[in-house]
Design an enzyme around this catalytic site. Sequence first.
Site, PDB file in Angstrom:
ATOM      1  CG  ASP A 183      46.045  59.276  45.417  1.00 35.52           C
ATOM      2  OD1 ASP A 183      45.855  59.322  46.651  1.00 35.52           O
ATOM      3  OD2 ASP A 183      45.345  58.603  44.643  1.00 35.52           O
TER       4      ASP A 183
ATOM      5  CB  VAL B  14      38.915  47.461  36.878  1.00 32.53           C
ATOM      6  CG1 VAL B  14      39.341  46.074  37.335  1.00 32.53           C
ATOM      7  CG2 VAL B  14      37.611  47.858  37.556  1.00 32.53           C
TER       8      VAL B  14
END
Length: 860
Positions: free
Chosen positions: A651, A536
């Site tokens: 990515d 997070v």
Amino acid sequence: MASLRPFHIHLFIIIVLTFFSGITFSDDGAVMSQLLAAISPAPNHWSNSTHYCSWTHVTCDDTAGKNVISIKIDSLSVSGELFSGITQLSSLKNLSVSGNSLSGPLPSFANMPELEELRLDGNNFSSVPPDFLSGLPRLKSFSVSGNRNLSSWEIPTHLNRSSNLVSFYASNANVFGIIPDFFDSFPNLENVILSFNNLTGSLPGSFSGSKIRVLRLDNQQLGLSGTISVLSSMRKLSQIWLQGNAFTGQIPDLYGLQILSDLRLENNRLTGFIPDWMRNLTEIHGLRTVFLQNNELQGPIPQFQFIKIQVNLGNNSFCRETPGDCEPQVTALLDVAADLGFPLTLAESWSGNDPCRKWRFISCDLQGKVTTVNLEKQRFSGNISQILLSCEKLTTLRKLLLNDNNLTGSIPDNLAIPHLLQILDVSHNNLSGSVPDFPDSLRFNCFGNPLLRIHVSNFAGKIACIVLAALVLVIVLVLFVSYKFYTKRLQSKAPGRTTAITTGTGTGTIFPIQVLQKATDHFSEENVVGSGGYGVVYKGELDNGTKIAVKKMKDGTMMRGLNEFQAEISFLAKVRHRNLVSLLGYSINESERILVYEYMPLGTLSHRLFEWQNYGFDPLTWNQRVTIALDVGRGIEYLHSLANQRFIHRDIKPSNILLSDDMRAKVADFGLVKMIPDDKSFVETRIIGTFGYLAPEYAVTGRITTKVDVYAFGVVLMEIITGKKAIDERVPNETCHLVTWFHKVISSKGHNFKKAIDPTLDHQDEQTFESIFKVALLAAHCTAKTSYRRPNMEHVINVLSPLVQKWKPLKLEEIGDRNGGLNLHISLPLQFDDLSTQNQNLSSTDDQFCGYRLNQSARF
């Protein structure tokens, strides 16, 4: 009344039997009537006013029940939906509706015991029920080819109960998944045609020994893979179409396939030599077509004895462009490749007739003689005896490195070591047997082969192995102790510290956990700005006012998170670029791993493209979008070719593109970055990333090149243009995969393409539309199916830059204009004097400064 009850029962039974004796007639009639109502236009002579058995293209049996056994309405321009109740025709043997415009879902044909032929090809059906071919024991021929609008479906495994199957046609029908391994269930199967689908995986082993005559599995979207060795046992084959896939390995021996006439293996990744059986073909063999172009075949081009055969061998890795022997050094090295099973790694670069011209793993001296063969750490398999015997022919060889592979076998006693060989490293393999007595001048390394025996007389080799083993053990112990000491020191210092610690290592600052807790209000949910598979991200602010982004590992992802944590620190310590997010530091606190970045206040590109309404943002303008694309492209270009080492991000996606307060973009999230050594064009790794952005070759093989990032960048460009996500399961099947859908619409620059553009973009202006279309073409090229057709990032930047930085040169007559440039008719000193006069209205300080600069320039 009681005495009449048996009579009533008998009467009831008679009535029921009488009713059901005619139900087949009435049922078939009702089905045919509803079929007539469902299609349009009605075939000639189809009418409810006449008996259905008299209709054209309809055949009934001769029983009193008048059961329908055949319906053949091919190519009658019929549209509508195929009435699902047609499966109630229990005596139906043949149903053929090919070449029409029927649409809607296909009915389930399950449990029709008499059905033998089912032809549904050439229509517009939309979906396939999961059980539609179950319970069909008499089925012989099935065809659903040319239904390109079908939603994705797999070949049903319950088809193996149809043991009488002869033909299975499902070309261009959106079939995906693997080919089931059940072909030993079909003793009579002759035709398997599954071209132009999305099948993956390898050829099933149950093909072996089958009676298949026509096998067409060509042009799969991602590509079938593995070897094609099973073909050699399919003796009844007459036509083999496997082109347009990702098959590897060598061409098997197909000499025993006596009726084979058409062999098409082009556009794969096959390696090895043209096999001897193909060189020796004569007129008595039926083979007439051999297409092998666009593979990685090596060695000499053969001179075919049978000149009537049509052969295409273009674009391979042959040593010469015409028949003839290869140069001796090339022959020796190709023998080594053969001993290793012709790995694709070697085939991709070992082409041509000069090994000293950019052959990977090969070094030469100034005279063009091979001096080093370095095949270490390639996971090659093969027999060490054959490899070393092949290397005997390289008489100038000095270094032969074969360590860290999967080589087996023993070292031959009669090995003739080239007299110049100085180093032979076979460590960390699976060798066995005894080590011969090598000369003292040879540095021989054999560590890591527990089954290999060393003679006492081979003193040098024995000492080398023992010393190396001891050295490795010492290094491991030192690293382990150092790591324990370092982590203990960090943990002992953390509790009482409230300020950052500068490491001086280039990785930024070590932040005590208390500093980050304070900056983020103890990792408050109100400060969460994003999350991903690793952790997070929180926004925070240090005591000095510096805003930061804090990325904290999620609970339960310790191992993966630790790997990405270490990878990201290692990577960001080596690179710096204005289009890559900067790492400010990190924190290690017991089991927690935390990274600290510069804060990007405008969030991610994903938020701005797909969720702008939820966040109350304005939609991005086209100029903002193409500028962001250019920023991202420059960041990727730096990774690929401008940094001190080459990196692949792996990515690239909108959620990993962050925006600064002036809407400029930076690439983030480097946990999956891979470095490519200078002597390699690719690396192999486990498949990881985000679906929708994975390049086809990476998804199939795990092999990555810089073109993997180019593909993902192309997907991002498509998202920027359309406002659609790479994968969106909420939309219809035909549009849920952005790349596939985008390639269909890009072929039309007109209405179809304009409808694909994000409706929030104003593209009515011709110049804006041309800019969008240029980026769309670039996106299509970046997402080409094969990697070599994609541009590199340097070309991408060259395309995007003019769309953002629209500098135009002055016209020739404007060059002399004082407002536009220098006057070519006045000398250079006078022009500077004239310019200084124009600046007299400036402030005195500025005037003196500019005058000084101008006068100095004039003197120079």
